[in-house]
Design an enzyme around this catalytic site. Structure first.
Site, short mmCIF file in Angstrom:
data_model
loop_
_atom_site.label_atom_id
_atom_site.label_comp_id
_atom_site.label_asym_id
_atom_site.label_seq_id
_atom_site.Cartn_x
_atom_site.Cartn_y
_atom_site.Cartn_z
N GLY A 1 1.00 -1.14 -0.08
CA GLY A 1 0.03 -0.03 -0.14
C GLY A 1 1.00 1.30 -0.09
N HIS B 1 4.50 -8.06 -4.56
CA HIS B 1 3.27 -8.31 -4.33
C HIS B 1 2.89 -9.90 -4.43
CE1 HIS B 1 1.37 -4.30 -3.24
NE2 HIS B 1 2.47 -3.85 -4.09
N CYS C 1 6.22 -5.16 0.28
CA CYS C 1 6.16 -4.10 -0.33
C CYS C 1 6.06 -2.78 0.92
CB CYS C 1 5.18 -3.80 -1.41
SG CYS C 1 5.70 -2.56 -2.55
N GLU D 1 0.57 -11.45 -3.33
CA GLU D 1 -0.75 -11.87 -3.35
C GLU D 1 -1.33 -11.68 -4.85
OE1 GLU D 1 0.65 -9.27 -2.39
OE2 GLU D 1 -0.51 -7.49 -2.69
N ILE E 1 5.34 -2.90 -7.73
CA ILE E 1 4.48 -1.64 -7.89
C ILE E 1 5.07 -0.65 -6.94
CG2 ILE E 1 2.27 -0.56 -7.78
CD1 ILE E 1 0.98 -3.52 -7.79
N ARG E 2 5.81 0.27 -7.55
CA ARG E 2 6.47 1.44 -6.72
C ARG E 2 7.19 1.01 -5.79
NH1 ARG E 2 3.36 4.57 -4.36
NH2 ARG E 2 1.45 3.30 -4.99
N ARG F 1 12.91 3.47 -0.26
CA ARG F 1 11.53 3.54 -1.00
C ARG F 1 11.67 3.72 -2.43
NH1 ARG F 1 7.92 7.58 1.87
NH2 ARG F 1 6.29 6.32 0.77
N SER G 1 3.43 3.07 2.68
CA SER G 1 3.89 3.04 4.21
C SER G 1 3.82 4.28 4.87
CB SER G 1 5.43 2.59 3.95
OG SER G 1 6.12 3.66 3.20
N1 GLN Z 1 5.76 2.93 -2.69
C1 GLN Z 1 5.40 2.73 -1.66
C2 GLN Z 1 5.89 3.05 -0.22
O1 GLN Z 1 6.84 3.52 -0.09
C3 GLN Z 1 5.14 0.90 -1.39
C4 GLN Z 1 4.32 0.59 -2.69
C5 GLN Z 1 3.61 -0.55 -2.52
O2 GLN Z 1 3.43 -1.18 -1.35
N2 GLN Z 1 3.04 -1.38 -3.59
O3 GLN Z 1 5.16 2.88 0.82
#
Ligand code: GLN
Length: 191
Positions: free
Chosen positions: A47, A170, A79, A172, A134-135, A106, A49
């Site tokens: 998500g 991820h 993540c 899941e 994802i990021r 991050r 953080s």
């Molecule tokens: N970029 C998010 C963070 O720094 C982490 C991304 C993710 O959980 N998919 O918290």
């Protein structure tokens, strides 16, 4: 049967529930810290953080989460969840839960690669695992007690330190539940 909680403050919660149940665990979505007393292990999902941290503080989760970790109950951070478990975050003075002896950065794969998939070898889990990033953060440094489970392009993307497991991707979000199964087995062994 083991009972595993998924921290349900923000992020990809339901998908973890499905993966854990298909791996033979009973699950509960944890929205109140009292629920931590009922579970054998906890998943902290992906998500954002910083958002999750705000909600952890708002709902008085920080101390109970640290106590959960101090009892050596298994925790799996994916993540953003990995960032929450790390003792050091590049560019930040303070960690969040801070129980894994790792330094994370991050959004470390850069803007060009906001999200991507990569085939991974994950030690003890799979030789051909498709990770969805994802990021995503990656791990820039690990302490002596930390086992590196997987790397992508020389970057550390999955780690274990005793009862604590973390990954930058991820697990899941695909139908391959072998990493969830690995965590369920950790929880079974710890019980
Ligand atoms: N970029 C998010 C963070 O720094 C982490 C991304 C993710 O959980 N998919 O918290």
């Amino acid at each position: 049967m083991v009972k595993i909680g998924v921290l349900g403050l923000q992020g990809a919660v339901r998908e973890h529930v499905v993966a854990l149940e298909q791996s033979g665990a009973e699950t509960v979505i944890v929205k109140r810290h009292e629920q931590l007393n009922e579970i054998d292990g906890l998943v902290i999902p992906g998500g954002e953080s910083t958002t999750m941290r705000r909600l952890i503080d708002k709902y008085d989760f920080m101390q109970p989460l640290k106590e959960f970790a101090a009892q050596e109950k298994p925790m799996f951070g994916t993540c953003a969840g990995l960032i929450l478990l790390a003792k050091n975050i590049v560019g930040y003075d303070e960690p969040h839960i801070g129980v894994m002896d790792i330094t994370v950065e991050r959004n470390a794969f850069g803007r060009q690669k906001d999200s991507f998939e990569a085939e991974l070898m994950i030690s003890g889990v799979a030789e051909d695992y498709v990770g969805v990033f994802i990021r995503a953060p990656y791990v820039v440094e690990v302490g002596e007690q930390v086992e590196v489970l997987s790397k992508h392009n020389e970057k550390i993307v999955a780690v274990r330190q005793g009862p604590f497991l973390g990954c930058a991707f991820h697990p899941e979000l695909t139908d391959d539940h072998r990493f969830a199964q690995y965590f369920v087995n950790m929880v079974k062994e710890s019980k």
